[in-house]
Motif scaffolding. Structure first.
Motif: not given
Ligand SMILES: [Zn+2]
Length: 227
Positions: A191-196, A215-222
């Motif tokens: 998972a994305c460690s920013h938004c999980n 990019s993360c589908e949740g928060c958009g970070v790379l």
């Molecule tokens: Zn994210």
């Protein structure tokens, strides 16, 4: 690109140091502003005391003129009753004049008092300016040092940006202007460690292989994989 992010975080950290000076500078400014206001008020008080004195002076001159006119009229009055009325008027006006003149004498004291206060405020203002000089110089020195660090950090950042392919740089900048504090975020498990938000297996593999920047589908970070 990770190097660029590091540089950006370094720039942000120095900027934070710079912002940390603001409260100290604000305290000095507020203190000086209060002192300046007291000085302005004292100046205004002298002005209004002088105005009051001049107004009284003019009013007294007017009263005196009127009184003189009454006295002249009295000479032409023939009837005893009319004369008595005129005399009473003159007496009453004399009473008013005495009061106004006493006020005028006092008004001189007000001017002197206001001028004394102004003198004190000028001294107090100068004292605060002198007292702040050292603190302001120290703050300016600190600000100068931090600004120099900021310039160095910004230069390093520019260098790191040059090393990033322009297409990626555009993407990076777009995300950076968004809501997230960081652009590149490592994958944590799946998972994305920013938004999980979970990252699908297929995309995870692309990231793992280093084939594309997803990019993360949740928060958009790379997303990237930590070594
Ligand atoms: Zn994210």
């Amino acid at each position: 690109m990770l190097a660029l992010q590091e540089r950006d975080l370094a720039v942000a950290a120095v900027q934070k140091d710079l912002d940390a000076l603001l409260p100290e500078e604000a305290v000095l400014d507020a203190e000086l502003a209060a002192q300046t206001k007291a000085l302005d008020d004292a100046q205004a008080a002298v002005g209004s005391a002088e105005t009051r004195r001049q107004e009284l002076e003019a009013r007294i001159a007017g009263y005196k003129q009127m009184q003189e006119r009454r006295r002249q009229q009295l000479e032409y009055v023939r009837g005893a009753k009319e004369a008595a009325t005129m005399m009473a008027e003159i007496d009453m006006a004399r009473g008013v004049l005495v009061k106004e003149e006493a006020e005028f004498v006092r008004s001189a004291d007000w001017v002197i008092e206001a001028e004394k206060k102004l003198k004190d405020q000028v001294k107090a203002h100068a004292a605060v300016v002198a007292l702040q000089a050292e603190a302001r110089a120290a703050l300016a020195e600190r600000r100068g040092a931090i600004e120099a660090r900021l310039a160095t950090a910004a230069e390093a950042r520019a260098g790191a940006a040059e090393a990033v392919r322009s297409q990626l740089l555009v993407r990076y900048e777009r995300i950076r202007r968004g809501r997230t504090p960081v652009v590149l975020v490592p994958l944590r498990q799946d998972a994305c460690s920013h938004c999980n938000t979970a990252v699908p297996l297929q995309r995870r593999q692309l990231i793992l292989q280093g084939q594309s920047l997803e990019s993360c589908e949740g928060c958009g970070v790379l997303l990237y994989v930590e070594e």
